[in-house]
Design an enzyme around this catalytic site. Structure first.
Site, PDB file in Angstrom:
ATOM      1  N   PHE A  49       0.829  -1.205   0.000  1.00 17.57           N
ATOM      2  CA  PHE A  49       0.000   0.000   0.000  1.00 17.57           C
ATOM      3  C   PHE A  49       0.865   1.258   0.000  1.00 17.57           C
ATOM      4  O   PHE A  49       0.726   2.136   0.838  1.00 17.57           O
ATOM      5  CB  PHE A  49      -0.979   0.012   1.199  1.00 17.57           C
ATOM      6  CG  PHE A  49      -1.995  -1.093   1.135  1.00 17.57           C
ATOM      7  CD1 PHE A  49      -3.210  -0.891   0.499  1.00 17.57           C
ATOM      8  CD2 PHE A  49      -1.717  -2.334   1.686  1.00 17.57           C
ATOM      9  CE1 PHE A  49      -4.139  -1.916   0.434  1.00 17.57           C
ATOM     10  CE2 PHE A  49      -2.643  -3.373   1.612  1.00 17.57           C
ATOM     11  CZ  PHE A  49      -3.850  -3.155   0.988  1.00 17.57           C
ATOM     12  N   HIS A  50       1.791   1.289  -0.932  1.00 16.61           N
ATOM     13  CA  HIS A  50       2.614   2.487  -1.096  1.00 16.61           C
ATOM     14  C   HIS A  50       3.239   2.490  -2.483  1.00 16.61           C
ATOM     15  O   HIS A  50       3.196   1.487  -3.203  1.00 16.61           O
ATOM     16  CB  HIS A  50       3.698   2.562  -0.002  1.00 16.61           C
ATOM     17  CG  HIS A  50       4.679   1.433  -0.012  1.00 16.61           C
ATOM     18  ND1 HIS A  50       4.697   0.423   0.925  1.00 16.61           N
ATOM     19  CD2 HIS A  50       5.690   1.134  -0.867  1.00 16.61           C
ATOM     20  CE1 HIS A  50       5.666  -0.430   0.654  1.00 16.61           C
ATOM     21  NE2 HIS A  50       6.284  -0.028  -0.434  1.00 16.61           N
TER      22      HIS A  50
END
Ligand code: TYD
Length: 136
Positions: A49-50
């Site tokens: 999630f980046h």
């Protein structure tokens, strides 16, 4: 550049077992400064999630499997990672998420630079804004 870009390393293994070799700036298209690995991940707890601003990475699922979601802001694609000799390129400015880890999954990542939290974009809206700023 293609969103899904695999590096296929030859399996030099024989009857004794598998053997795969990664060499900086040869079959890996950057100078490797760091490696890390993820293991004992929980099947129902996704990670990642980046996106990174500058970092280049290549991820190998050297045991088990997991599903990788890649998103460049224009297009999203999901791939299963389950072959020890196939590395998935994670270039800068690609949002990535890892889902559905098998219990035996070991994900090995080679990175072009040392860990630097300021290179991370951990907020999806901020990621889209950054992409927009890059395009103008
Ligand atoms: P995190 O980015 O949350 O992992 P993932 O992308 O797999 O979800 O990293 C977990 C913690 O480990 C976080 O506090 C940052 C730290 N970390 C380092 O110190 N060095 C590293 O090389 C990496 C990848 C993470």
């Amino acid at each position: 550049m293609k969103l899904i870009d695999w590096i296929d390393l030859p399996n030099l293994g024989d009857e004794r077992g598998g053997l795969v070799v990664a060499e900086a700036s040869k079959n890996i298209p950057f100078d490797i400064k760091r490696l890390y690995y993820i293991f004992d991940a929980k099947p129902d707890i996704p990670r990642g999630f980046h996106a990174h601003k500058e970092l280049h990475q290549v991820a190998f699922c050297i045991k088990g499997k997991c599903r990788m979601l890649m998103d460049n802001g224009l297009e999203k694609q999901e791939v299963w990672m389950d072959e020890a000799n196939k590395g998935l390129m994670i270039p800068p400015m690609v949002w990535h998420e890892m889902h559905d880890f098998s219990e035996d999954c070991v994900l090995l990542v080679l990175a072009s630079d040392y860990y630097d939290e300021s290179d991370y974009i951990r907020d999806y809206q901020a990621f889209l804004v950054e992409l927009k700023n890059e395009r103008v």
